[in-house]
Scaffold this active site. Structure first.
Site, PDB file in Angstrom:
ATOM      1  N   ASP A 112       0.829  -1.198   0.000  1.00  0.00           N
ATOM      2  CA  ASP A 112       0.000   0.000   0.000  1.00  0.00           C
ATOM      3  C   ASP A 112       0.868   1.255   0.000  1.00  0.00           C
ATOM      4  O   ASP A 112       1.462   1.612   1.020  1.00  0.00           O
ATOM      5  CB  ASP A 112      -0.916  -0.001   1.226  1.00  0.00           C
ATOM      6  CG  ASP A 112      -1.847   1.197   1.264  1.00  0.00           C
ATOM      7  OD1 ASP A 112      -2.073   1.802   0.209  1.00  0.00           O
ATOM      8  OD2 ASP A 112      -2.359   1.520   2.354  1.00  0.00           O
ATOM      9  N   ASP A 330      -1.674   5.202  -5.623  1.00  0.00           N
ATOM     10  CA  ASP A 330      -2.038   4.380  -4.469  1.00  0.00           C
ATOM     11  C   ASP A 330      -2.197   2.917  -4.881  1.00  0.00           C
ATOM     12  O   ASP A 330      -3.221   2.529  -5.450  1.00  0.00           O
ATOM     13  CB  ASP A 330      -3.334   4.897  -3.845  1.00  0.00           C
ATOM     14  CG  ASP A 330      -3.755   4.112  -2.616  1.00  0.00           C
ATOM     15  OD1 ASP A 330      -2.926   3.355  -2.077  1.00  0.00           O
ATOM     16  OD2 ASP A 330      -4.907   4.260  -2.190  1.00  0.00           O
TER      17      ASP A 330
END
Length: 503
Positions: A112, A330
């Site tokens: 992440d 992201d």
């Protein structure tokens, strides 16, 4: 000292010759009486015998010393395995393995880039998933079973520096430095910070892999909510690759253990997977765009979008970065989200372009198409254009989702707020380099099933092949890295004593 000159040159000659030998070869040299006598150094206790010493103090001192040792011999690249895929109908996430604690225990954690902290599920979490539909066995971290673990207290400088952030707190009933994270999908986790050993394989030279470890601070999750509680895609935690002080990238690079950069190449086809390294992937076709400074995420200046080479009528101001607007990279987001002022023109342009070769339909509120020919023949290329002249070219598979049979749907969603998010759908099948030292992000189309070249040390011509772990370089500095550190020190001392100009 002159008696040392001849043997010294002989030793240096052998050491230089060793540079061309495989690193597994050990050269033992006996120089007879010409070498200096053995020197005996007295060993003194740091603490007087019989005095009771706080184990936490000893542990902290050893950790500090270990960090100094690592820093003195560091400069390698850490290679992580990657599993998972960007297909939301299958897994919809990419994850890697980390080894934490002593003895080390393996945890599967989601990759992440939209958050900072590495956290894993605590054994004390009573309402967390116990099984996973991803075909992995869930693990739980127990600090009491690790000999190198300790809790981060509220008085810790690290905790004090993070208190300003809303995610970190110190409850009055406890001295544990705690956190509470809320993610964009509505899920969340709370827990406390611990410090323990992170184990990894560090590549420091040609075919030289060092089994290394370093103490890092990470989260121990005691409560989870939202999608994190669902067993179908349950995972052991999240590996935040953000640029914050608590990210593992920042912790290791600040101590000189790894470069201040990381890279990934997420494979989109087949079973997914890919490459993730703490280091910089080198590829001639990479283009770079500067990061927007002083942002909590990896914000880029998206300037325009073109469909089939034609720029869309979108006001560039809708992409400008402010407190609640901007464009971020992201890897923890599966799809891609565009602000409304950009989303509607994008969907309309795609629909208009393919109206003669595909049948537009609405399925579950999304714009979809019935396609009778190949995607490349039906759908146009898309380009996202960023500051610095860096263009991200998207093939149809990088903005469409296969819903089954001949049905393909636009994989972009309308952002609920003013932030556009580039998720795995567009990140896949590309090399991405997060060059934090130069504050820029680069990318290039790539077959992520292949190996890649990675720079061992930023600014030097030192490369490794992350697939075969091989390296080619004529750099003397790199060659010295291949020698055992003790032999390097010996060569330096003897060479200087002999007045040899090599070092």
């Amino acid at each position: 000292m002159r008696a040392l000159v001849a043997p010294a040159k002989f030793l240096i000659f052998l050491a230089l010759a060793a540079l061309t030998l495989p690193v597994s070869v050990v050269v033992v040299v006996h120089c007879g009486a010409a070498l200096p006598r053995t020197t005996v150094l007295p060993l003194q206790r740091a603490y007087p015998p019989g005095q009771r010493v706080d184990p936490d103090l000893l542990r902290a001192r050893d950790r500090a010393r270990r960090a100094r040792i690592l820093q003195s011999v560091a400069g390698g690249v850490v290679d992580f395995s990657v599993e998972g895929s960007s297909d939301p109908l299958l897994i919809g996430l990419y994850f890697t393995k980390v080894k934490l604690g002593s003895p080390p225990k393996v945890f599967n954690v989601q990759i992440d880039t939209g958050s900072d902290v590495l956290w894993v599920t605590c054994s004390s979490c009573s309402d967390c998933p116990k099984t996973s539909g991803l075909g992995i066995e869930l693990s739980f971290y127990d600090s009491s079973s690790s000999s190198t673990s300790y809790l981060v207290s509220c008085s810790s400088p690290l905790c004090t520096s993070q208190i300003q952030a809303m995610s970190t707190e110190c409850p009055p009933q406890s001295n544990q430095c705690s956190y509470s994270f809320q993610y964009g999908d509505g899920s969340g986790t709370t827990g406390h910070y611990v410090s323990d050993e992170l184990y990894f394989d560090m590549v420091m030279g040609q075919s030289l892999i060092a089994n290394s470890s370093a103490p890092v601070v990470f989260g121990c999750s005691t409560y989870q909510s939202g999608d994190l509680t669902k067993s179908d895609k349950a995972i052991d935690g999240i590996f935040g690759f953000g640029g914050g002080e608590l990210s593992v990238v920042s912790q290791l690079s600040s101590r000189g253990i790894t470069p201040k950069a990381f890279s990934h190449c997420l494979r989109g086809d087949g079973n997914g997977g890919g490459i993730m390294v703490l280091g910089e992937i080198l590829e001639p076709s990479i283009v770079y765009s500067p990061l927007v400074p002083s942002q909590p995420h990896y914000n880029l200046n998206l300037q325009s979008i073109a469909v089939n080479g034609q720029p869309l009528a979108i006001d560039p101001a809708v992409f400008a970065t402010t407190n609640n607007r901007g464009t971020i990279i992201d890897s923890g987001t599966t799809l891609t989200y565009l602000v409304e002022d950009a989303f509607d023109p994008f969907v309309n342009a795609i629909t208009t372009t393919v109206s003669q070769t595909a049948t537009p339909i609405i399925s579950k509120g999304r714009q979809c198409f019935l396609v009778s020919s190949s995607l490349s023949e039906t759908f146009p290329p898309v380009s996202l254009n960023f500051l610095g002249g860096a263009t991200m070219l998207l093939k149809p598979e990088e903005y469409l989702i296969h819903e089954g049979a001949a049905l393909w749907c636009i994989g972009f969603e309308k952002a609920q707020e003013g932030v556009s998010i580039l998720g795995d759908l567009v990140l896949k099948d590309k090399i991405f380099v997060y060059d934090l030292a130069r504050q820029r992000i680069g990318w290039a189309p790539y077959d992520c099933s292949l190996s890649v070249n990675v720079s061992v040390t930023s600014g030097k011509d030192e490369f490794i092949n992350a697939g075969q772990l091989s390296l080619s370089s004529s750099s003397r500095d790199m060659l010295l890295e291949l020698l055992p550190i003790g032999l390097i020190i010996l060569i330096m001392h003897v060479a200087r004593a002999a007045g040899f100009p090599f070092l």
